[in-house]
Design a protein around this motif. Structure first.
Motif, PDB file in Angstrom:
ATOM      1  N   ILE A 152     -97.337 -26.406  78.033  1.00 54.44           N
ATOM      2  CA  ILE A 152     -97.011 -24.972  78.109  1.00 54.44           C
ATOM      3  C   ILE A 152     -95.934 -24.744  79.164  1.00 54.44           C
ATOM      4  O   ILE A 152     -94.989 -23.979  78.969  1.00 54.44           O
ATOM      5  N   GLY A 153     -96.056 -25.430  80.297  1.00 48.20           N
ATOM      6  CA  GLY A 153     -95.059 -25.294  81.360  1.00 48.20           C
ATOM      7  C   GLY A 153     -93.683 -25.769  80.929  1.00 48.20           C
ATOM      8  O   GLY A 153     -92.669 -25.144  81.263  1.00 48.20           O
ATOM      9  N   LEU A 154     -93.628 -26.856  80.170  1.00 53.04           N
ATOM     10  CA  LEU A 154     -92.346 -27.365  79.682  1.00 53.04           C
ATOM     11  C   LEU A 154     -91.702 -26.389  78.695  1.00 53.04           C
ATOM     12  O   LEU A 154     -90.497 -26.131  78.747  1.00 53.04           O
ATOM     13  N   VAL A 155     -92.517 -25.844  77.807  1.00 51.61           N
ATOM     14  CA  VAL A 155     -91.994 -24.882  76.830  1.00 51.61           C
ATOM     15  C   VAL A 155     -91.550 -23.605  77.541  1.00 51.61           C
ATOM     16  O   VAL A 155     -90.534 -23.006  77.183  1.00 51.61           O
ATOM     17  N   ALA A 156     -92.283 -23.187  78.568  1.00 56.22           N
ATOM     18  CA  ALA A 156     -91.923 -21.981  79.319  1.00 56.22           C
ATOM     19  C   ALA A 156     -90.526 -22.108  79.903  1.00 56.22           C
ATOM     20  O   ALA A 156     -89.737 -21.154  79.875  1.00 56.22           O
ATOM     21  N   GLN A 157     -90.205 -23.277  80.442  1.00 55.17           N
ATOM     22  CA  GLN A 157     -88.883 -23.481  81.043  1.00 55.17           C
ATOM     23  C   GLN A 157     -87.789 -23.291  79.991  1.00 55.17           C
ATOM     24  O   GLN A 157     -86.784 -22.604  80.234  1.00 55.17           O
ATOM     25  N   GLN A 161     -85.081 -19.915  79.631  1.00 54.29           N
ATOM     26  CA  GLN A 161     -83.632 -20.112  79.567  1.00 54.29           C
ATOM     27  C   GLN A 161     -83.049 -19.538  78.277  1.00 54.29           C
ATOM     28  O   GLN A 161     -81.958 -18.961  78.278  1.00 54.29           O
ATOM     29  N   ARG A 162     -83.790 -19.671  77.177  1.00 57.32           N
ATOM     30  CA  ARG A 162     -83.298 -19.155  75.898  1.00 57.32           C
ATOM     31  C   ARG A 162     -83.266 -17.630  75.899  1.00 57.32           C
ATOM     32  O   ARG A 162     -82.323 -17.016  75.365  1.00 57.32           O
ATOM     33  N   LEU A 163     -84.256 -16.989  76.480  1.00 59.17           N
ATOM     34  CA  LEU A 163     -84.269 -15.524  76.575  1.00 59.17           C
ATOM     35  C   LEU A 163     -83.046 -15.034  77.356  1.00 59.17           C
ATOM     36  O   LEU A 163     -82.387 -14.074  76.957  1.00 59.17           O
ATOM     37  N   ALA A 164     -82.760 -15.715  78.469  1.00 62.19           N
ATOM     38  CA  ALA A 164     -81.599 -15.332  79.284  1.00 62.19           C
ATOM     39  C   ALA A 164     -80.296 -15.545  78.525  1.00 62.19           C
ATOM     40  O   ALA A 164     -79.348 -14.763  78.668  1.00 62.19           O
ATOM     41  N   HIS A 173     -83.846 -10.823  85.184  1.00 64.04           N
ATOM     42  CA  HIS A 173     -85.232 -10.426  84.878  1.00 64.04           C
ATOM     43  C   HIS A 173     -86.022 -11.622  84.340  1.00 64.04           C
ATOM     44  O   HIS A 173     -87.133 -11.908  84.798  1.00 64.04           O
ATOM     45  N   TYR A 174     -85.430 -12.343  83.382  1.00 57.19           N
ATOM     46  CA  TYR A 174     -86.127 -13.485  82.785  1.00 57.19           C
ATOM     47  C   TYR A 174     -86.289 -14.614  83.792  1.00 57.19           C
ATOM     48  O   TYR A 174     -87.338 -15.266  83.839  1.00 57.19           O
ATOM     49  N   ARG A 175     -85.278 -14.846  84.623  1.00 53.74           N
ATOM     50  CA  ARG A 175     -85.384 -15.904  85.630  1.00 53.74           C
ATOM     51  C   ARG A 175     -86.496 -15.603  86.625  1.00 53.74           C
ATOM     52  O   ARG A 175     -87.268 -16.500  86.995  1.00 53.74           O
ATOM     53  N   ARG A 177     -89.160 -13.689  86.177  1.00 58.47           N
ATOM     54  CA  ARG A 177     -90.469 -13.792  85.531  1.00 58.47           C
ATOM     55  C   ARG A 177     -90.833 -15.251  85.257  1.00 58.47           C
ATOM     56  O   ARG A 177     -92.010 -15.637  85.358  1.00 58.47           O
ATOM     57  N   LEU A 178     -89.847 -16.068  84.922  1.00 58.05           N
ATOM     58  CA  LEU A 178     -90.113 -17.491  84.708  1.00 58.05           C
ATOM     59  C   LEU A 178     -90.587 -18.146  86.000  1.00 58.05           C
ATOM     60  O   LEU A 178     -91.571 -18.905  85.995  1.00 58.05           O
ATOM     61  N   THR A 179     -89.909 -17.858  87.091  1.00 52.28           N
ATOM     62  CA  THR A 179     -90.310 -18.429  88.384  1.00 52.28           C
ATOM     63  C   THR A 179     -91.723 -18.012  88.757  1.00 52.28           C
ATOM     64  O   THR A 179     -92.547 -18.836  89.184  1.00 52.28           O
ATOM     65  N   ASP A 180     -92.018 -16.734  88.571  1.00 50.55           N
ATOM     66  CA  ASP A 180     -93.358 -16.228  88.884  1.00 50.55           C
ATOM     67  C   ASP A 180     -94.408 -16.890  88.003  1.00 50.55           C
ATOM     68  O   ASP A 180     -95.468 -17.319  88.489  1.00 50.55           O
ATOM     69  N   PHE A 181     -94.133 -16.992  86.698  1.00 49.85           N
ATOM     70  CA  PHE A 181     -95.101 -17.605  85.785  1.00 49.85           C
ATOM     71  C   PHE A 181     -95.327 -19.068  86.140  1.00 49.85           C
ATOM     72  O   PHE A 181     -96.478 -19.536  86.208  1.00 49.85           O
ATOM     73  N   GLN A 182     -94.251 -19.806  86.388  1.00 43.88           N
ATOM     74  CA  GLN A 182     -94.401 -21.235  86.675  1.00 43.88           C
ATOM     75  C   GLN A 182     -95.188 -21.471  87.961  1.00 43.88           C
ATOM     76  O   GLN A 182     -95.986 -22.419  88.038  1.00 43.88           O
ATOM     77  N   THR A 183     -94.998 -20.608  88.949  1.00 50.32           N
ATOM     78  CA  THR A 183     -95.768 -20.740  90.192  1.00 50.32           C
ATOM     79  C   THR A 183     -97.258 -20.560  89.916  1.00 50.32           C
ATOM     80  O   THR A 183     -98.097 -21.366  90.354  1.00 50.32           O
ATOM     81  N   ARG A 184     -97.592 -19.504  89.189  1.00 49.72           N
ATOM     82  CA  ARG A 184     -99.002 -19.254  88.858  1.00 49.72           C
ATOM     83  C   ARG A 184     -99.566 -20.320  87.926  1.00 49.72           C
ATOM     84  O   ARG A 184    -100.712 -20.755  88.067  1.00 49.72           O
ATOM     85  N   TRP A 185     -98.745 -20.765  86.974  1.00 46.64           N
ATOM     86  CA  TRP A 185     -99.217 -21.727  85.980  1.00 46.64           C
ATOM     87  C   TRP A 185     -99.460 -23.104  86.607  1.00 46.64           C
ATOM     88  O   TRP A 185    -100.477 -23.759  86.308  1.00 46.64           O
ATOM     89  N   GLN A 186     -98.558 -23.540  87.484  1.00 47.21           N
ATOM     90  CA  GLN A 186     -98.742 -24.842  88.121  1.00 47.21           C
ATOM     91  C   GLN A 186     -99.978 -24.859  89.009  1.00 47.21           C
ATOM     92  O   GLN A 186    -100.709 -25.853  89.048  1.00 47.21           O
ATOM     93  N   ALA A 187    -100.227 -23.743  89.702  1.00 47.94           N
ATOM     94  CA  ALA A 187    -101.426 -23.658  90.538  1.00 47.94           C
ATOM     95  C   ALA A 187    -102.690 -23.706  89.676  1.00 47.94           C
ATOM     96  O   ALA A 187    -103.667 -24.390  90.002  1.00 47.94           O
TER      97      ALA A 187
END
Length: 311
Positions: A152-157, A161-164, A173-175, A177-187
């Protein structure tokens, strides 16, 4: 007359100014996203927020292999700016029909408006031969990638990028939200992985061979499959064979997805005296799996409960 005309002009100017301000304040056209499966719809909402309108083609209680190309799906593809699906032939029975009927060049194969999640992860169960007699075998490997949160984390990345790329005006905005999601998701992934330590080496039976990524992530050991071939419902004779197999090589639980028909698993459960674990498999597959985080919270809790105390 002069004063009345002046006041009328001033009033008209104020009205025009308000109209211009309203126009500038109106958000740009939200991206129209067609998601083949609920997990990619949920991920798109995480990364896009209010900048995208997401249409989900399937639910957690539908087999994503077996979908009818309904007019409503064709209409949704026709107006999509971005199509997000699993790929790896999961939707091979219906997505090509939708693309052909919708005739939307923005989401054609090879265009930026089409994103196949499985392109961004390492596939498991890649067959050494292709023969329809072997059942529902996918040439590119097993497509059920969403059962491992690392995927899921790999697809999110890639999706962020595709949304941007498709909506550069909102790229920041997309960057963010991606950073925020990846931080929460990795934890969360680290938390789930640590909690899963007791599952390493636990033997399991599966209804459909749809869990190789979950097994690889957690170290679960598949010792039996209820389906004689992928996508083929088990006969009574085959279930009896699986029961004998489990008597020789016991499993701790039987896994099935929420969309799988459960009678065979229940029959085997009662005779082998092991629990059936009905995993949500995707967002919406259980009461707790309301989003991607709930999906894995519920999955982990169910697996740990069924595995019982560590020995």
């Amino acid at each position: 007359m002069h004063h009345r005309s002046l006041r009328a002009l001033q009033s008209a100017g104020a009205t025009a100014g308000l109209a211009l301000a309203a126009t500038l304040a109106t958000p740009a056209h939200a991206l129209q996203v067609f998601a083949c499966e609920p997990e990619w719809a949920a991920l798109t909402r995480e990364l896009a927020g209010d900048k995208a309108t997401v249409y989900t083609a399937t639910t957690a209680l539908q087999d994503p292999h077996q979908i009818q190309a309904r007019p409503s799906l064709i209409a949704a593809v026709r107006k999509a700016d971005l199509l997000v699906c699993t790929g790896a032939e999961l939707e091979a029975g219906w997505l090509p029909v939708l693309l052909r009927q919708a005739a939307n060049p923005a989401v054609d194969d090879g265009k930026p408006g089409q994103l196949m999640a499985a392109d961004f992860v390492r596939k498991l169960d890649v067959p050494t031969r292709l023969d329809r007699a072997d059942g529902d075998v996918h040439a590119a490997g097993n497509p059920h990638i969403q059962t491992d949160p690392r995927n899921i984390g790999l697809v999110a990345q890639a999706l962020g990028q595709r949304l941007a790329q498709l909506d550069p005006a909102n790229a920041a905005h997309y960057r963010n939200r991606l950073t925020d999601f990846q931080t929460r998701w990795q934890a969360a992934t680290q938390r789930w992985t640590q909690a899963a330590a007791p599952l390493k080496g636990v033997p399991i039976a599966v209804q459909h061979r749809g869990f190789p990524y979950l097994e690889a992530w957690l170290g679960l050991q598949q010792v039996a499959a209820l389906e004689p071939k992928p996508g083929v419902e088990p006969s009574s004779a085959h279930l009896a064979d699986v029961l004998r197999q489990l008597q020789q090589q016991p499993a701790r639980m039987i896994l099935r997805a929420a969309y799988n028909e459960g009678r065979g698993a229940q029959w085997l459960s009662e005779r082998a005296r092991i629990p059936v674990v009905t995993l949500p498999y995707t967002v919406g597959g259980s009461e707790r799996a309301k989003d991607l985080f709930g999906l894995f919270d519920d999955t982990m809790d169910q697996l740990l409960k069924a595995a019982g105390p560590t020995k």
